[in-house]
Design an enzyme around this catalytic site. Structure first.
Site, PDB file in Angstrom:
ATOM      1  N   MET A  24      -0.260  13.089 -10.928  1.00  0.00           N
ATOM      2  CA  MET A  24       0.026  12.092  -9.886  1.00  0.00           C
ATOM      3  C   MET A  24      -1.293  11.539  -9.365  1.00  0.00           C
ATOM      4  O   MET A  24      -2.137  12.302  -8.879  1.00  0.00           O
ATOM      5  CB  MET A  24       0.835  12.719  -8.751  1.00  0.00           C
ATOM      6  CG  MET A  24       2.186  13.266  -9.188  1.00  0.00           C
ATOM      7  SD  MET A  24       3.060  14.148  -7.875  1.00  0.00           S
ATOM      8  CE  MET A  24       2.178  15.715  -7.824  1.00  0.00           C
ATOM      9  N   VAL A  25      -1.493  10.240  -9.478  1.00  0.00           N
ATOM     10  CA  VAL A  25      -2.749   9.618  -9.065  1.00  0.00           C
ATOM     11  C   VAL A  25      -3.004   9.884  -7.583  1.00  0.00           C
ATOM     12  O   VAL A  25      -2.149   9.618  -6.734  1.00  0.00           O
ATOM     13  CB  VAL A  25      -2.719   8.096  -9.336  1.00  0.00           C
ATOM     14  CG1 VAL A  25      -3.986   7.430  -8.798  1.00  0.00           C
ATOM     15  CG2 VAL A  25      -2.577   7.836 -10.831  1.00  0.00           C
ATOM     16  N   CYS A 108       2.981   5.475 -17.569  1.00  0.00           N
ATOM     17  CA  CYS A 108       2.753   4.755 -16.310  1.00  0.00           C
ATOM     18  C   CYS A 108       3.346   3.348 -16.392  1.00  0.00           C
ATOM     19  O   CYS A 108       2.967   2.560 -17.260  1.00  0.00           O
ATOM     20  CB  CYS A 108       1.262   4.672 -16.001  1.00  0.00           C
ATOM     21  SG  CYS A 108       0.912   3.828 -14.435  1.00  0.00           S
ATOM     22  N   LYS A 147       2.782  12.059 -22.678  1.00  0.00           N
ATOM     23  CA  LYS A 147       3.853  11.861 -21.697  1.00  0.00           C
ATOM     24  C   LYS A 147       4.379  10.445 -21.882  1.00  0.00           C
ATOM     25  O   LYS A 147       3.616   9.481 -21.791  1.00  0.00           O
ATOM     26  CB  LYS A 147       3.338  12.052 -20.275  1.00  0.00           C
ATOM     27  CG  LYS A 147       4.430  11.982 -19.205  1.00  0.00           C
ATOM     28  CD  LYS A 147       3.872  12.367 -17.836  1.00  0.00           C
ATOM     29  CE  LYS A 147       4.980  12.435 -16.791  1.00  0.00           C
ATOM     30  NZ  LYS A 147       5.492  11.117 -16.414  1.00  0.00           N
ATOM     31  N   ASN A 210      14.887  13.200 -12.022  1.00  0.00           N
ATOM     32  CA  ASN A 210      16.072  13.741 -11.326  1.00  0.00           C
ATOM     33  C   ASN A 210      15.868  15.156 -10.796  1.00  0.00           C
ATOM     34  O   ASN A 210      16.835  15.875 -10.594  1.00  0.00           O
ATOM     35  CB  ASN A 210      17.315  13.761 -12.238  1.00  0.00           C
ATOM     36  CG  ASN A 210      17.694  12.397 -12.756  1.00  0.00           C
ATOM     37  OD1 ASN A 210      17.188  11.389 -12.290  1.00  0.00           O
ATOM     38  ND2 ASN A 210      18.571  12.362 -13.741  1.00  0.00           N
ATOM     39  N   ALA A 232       7.561  15.440  -9.864  1.00  0.00           N
ATOM     40  CA  ALA A 232       6.504  14.751  -9.109  1.00  0.00           C
ATOM     41  C   ALA A 232       6.936  14.645  -7.645  1.00  0.00           C
ATOM     42  O   ALA A 232       6.469  15.404  -6.796  1.00  0.00           O
ATOM     43  CB  ALA A 232       6.241  13.377  -9.706  1.00  0.00           C
ATOM     44  N   GLU A 233       7.854  13.725  -7.341  1.00  0.00           N
ATOM     45  CA  GLU A 233       8.256  13.515  -5.939  1.00  0.00           C
ATOM     46  C   GLU A 233       8.916  14.749  -5.346  1.00  0.00           C
ATOM     47  O   GLU A 233       8.744  15.045  -4.164  1.00  0.00           O
ATOM     48  CB  GLU A 233       9.183  12.300  -5.839  1.00  0.00           C
ATOM     49  CG  GLU A 233       8.458  10.979  -6.016  1.00  0.00           C
ATOM     50  CD  GLU A 233       9.086   9.846  -5.224  1.00  0.00           C
ATOM     51  OE1 GLU A 233      10.142  10.071  -4.609  1.00  0.00           O
ATOM     52  OE2 GLU A 233       8.516   8.748  -5.225  1.00  0.00           O
TER      53      GLU A 233
END
Length: 484
Positions: A24-25, A108, A147, A210, A232-233
């Protein structure tokens, strides 16, 4: 020793990692990786690094990898974005001693990736990708991984994955969304695509998309058969996701801030993490949101966290028995929990017809801001308007720039190659050509250099001239003696 491949690489080097923190940037820096590892993460990726910048800039290497070397931060995969095989491999060679694998970012979807021609915008260029992975697989001492995002068509996605495997990719992370699915249009990731890829390749596969809680991880592994799951989130809103816990937000913040004191990172990273971690709480305490945005030191952020903790504890003490969380949340706002990103229609409903429900201005649509109405402009644009009342933000009045033939950035108006300065410099150097528009004079300088060298050969000192005559005379005498 020969490098491990495929299943052996995942099992031995990556220690059979099932729980993975995504690249994650500006968000998967060392401090956050260490926090995530403390709470169940088994493998982490660095933020996406730009291969060309990594190759040329020693400070960039030190700030993003060399200065972050930590024994606890393994296994670790370094991710690069790149579109040139040689640049990618040279950057990877500089990074391979600090990690367990090198990952090529082909996922990305952001506009910056489109402008720079990398990430998901390379997914149609299979010949280029084959060359990049083949070369990396040949030159690197660590495995190469990729990825990717999926195509709408499952069969094409499967062929794409098989092509990468054949080229030398040893592990594949599949984000089950297309490159068009981003932001409010993200929607639901397709586990069906991921399952099809898993069945079609013989290398380990990680799933991405998800994942909001541990039960999602378990369900994803069961449905798709993947080796591991990347989030990530979900991780940003709850670093203890892989433990199956939902801790108090200020406890996670306290632990993270302690790690940051030992392993410093830019304050912007810290602030961004806390905006995510405290997302639901800051909807209740808007003043703390403003304070977090304005604070300039790490000590100041610690103070904001302390204030947030006191307010939440006071709210808990005054809580009525049987009271339930508001706003449809699964837990009270002071507990780490997922954030479900609303779609475009839901966002409009959230903001209300006028976008001013609860006294909070809603997000502006692009058309609203294009009108130049100062009430609908962003805060930064309103400040610019105050400094210069005649300034217009109407995009139709902005000059239109012609694009570089090579990379899509604005080209130089007087460039002889119709390119931006960066691309023009590469071409002019390669072809030993001039571009007066960019002030690049490779051909002229080369010709001057040749002229100078030629003139130097014609100029000899008197001593050198006499010595040359004597040497010629001696050679003639020796020749005559030999003949006789």
């Amino acid at each position: 020793m020969p490098k491990l491949r495929g299943e052996a690489f995942w099992r031995e080097t990556l220690r059979s990692a099932h729980y993975v923190v995504a690249p994650m940037v500006d968000q998967s820096e060392l401090a956050w990786r260490l926090l995530s590892r403390r709470h169940g993460a088994q493998l982490c990726y660095t933020p996406m690094l730009h291969a060309q910048v990594f190759l040329r800039d020693a400070n960039y290497r030190r700030e993003n990898l060399y200065g972050e070397a930590c024994p606890e931060d393994r296994p670790l995969i370094v991710q690069f974005c790149a579109n040139d095989p040689e640049v990618f491999v040279q950057a990877a060679l500089l990074a391979q001693d600090y990690c367990d694998a090198i990952d090529l970012n082909l996922g990305c979807p952001q506009m910056i990736a489109k402008r720079g021609h990398y990430g998901a915008f390379l997914q149609e260029e299979w010949d280029l990708l084959q060359r990049m992975i083949l070369l990396a697989n040949e030159k690197l001492s660590v495995p190469i991984t990729c990825k990717i995002r999926v195509f709408p068509d499952i069969d094409k996605t499967v062929k794409y994955a098989q092509m990468l495997e054949k080229a030398g990719c040893q592990l594949l992370t599949v984000h089950g969304r297309t490159k068009e699915q981003k932001g409010p249009l993200a929607g639901v990731a397709s586990w069906e695509h991921i399952q099809a890829v898993r069945k079609a390749v013989n290398i380990p596969v990680f799933a991405n998309g998800n994942i909001q809680c541990l039960s999602d991880v378990e369900e994803c592994i069961r449905k798709t058969g993947v080796h591991g799951v990347m989030t990530a989130e979900g991780n940003l809103h709850n670093p203890a996701l892989f433990e199956g816990r939902n801790p108090l937000v200020w406890e996670m913040a306290e632990e993270y801030l302690e790690i940051v004191q030992k392993y410093p990172c830019p304050l912007s990273y810290v602030r961004a993490h806390l905006f995510k971690l405290w997302h639901h709480t800051l909807q209740v305490y808007q003043q703390l949101r403003e304070e977090l945005a304005k604070v300039k030191t790490l000590e100041g952020i610690v103070d904001v966290n302390r204030e947030l903790k006191l307010r939440c504890q006071e709210e808990i003490a005054n809580q009525k028995e049987g009271e339930k969380p508001k706003e449809g949340l699964p837990f009270f706002h002071w507990i780490c929990q997922p954030y479900i990103r609303p779609g475009p229609k839901e966002r409009c409903k959230e903001n209300g017809a006028s976008g001013t429900e609860k006294g909070v201005r809603g997000k502006r649509t692009l058309e609203e801001e294009e009108d130049g109405n100062s009430e609908l402009l962003s805060k930064n644009k309103q400040k610019k308007k105050l400094r210069n009342p005649n300034k217009s933000f109407d995009p139709s009045l902005k000059p239109k720039y012609a694009k570089c033939d090579q990379c899509g950035n604005p080209k130089g108006n007087k460039c002889v190659f119709n390119m931006c300065r960066g691309c023009c410099k590469k071409r002019a150097f390669k072809e030993t050509a001039d571009c007066p528009g960019h002030g690049l004079l490779f051909k002229t300088k080369y010709e001057k250099s040749l002229s100078w060298q030629h003139s130097q050969r014609g100029i000899q000192s008197p001593e050198m001239s006499q010595r040359g005559v004597a040497e010629v005379g001696e050679a003639v005498v020796l020749k005559e003696d030999g003949d006789s």
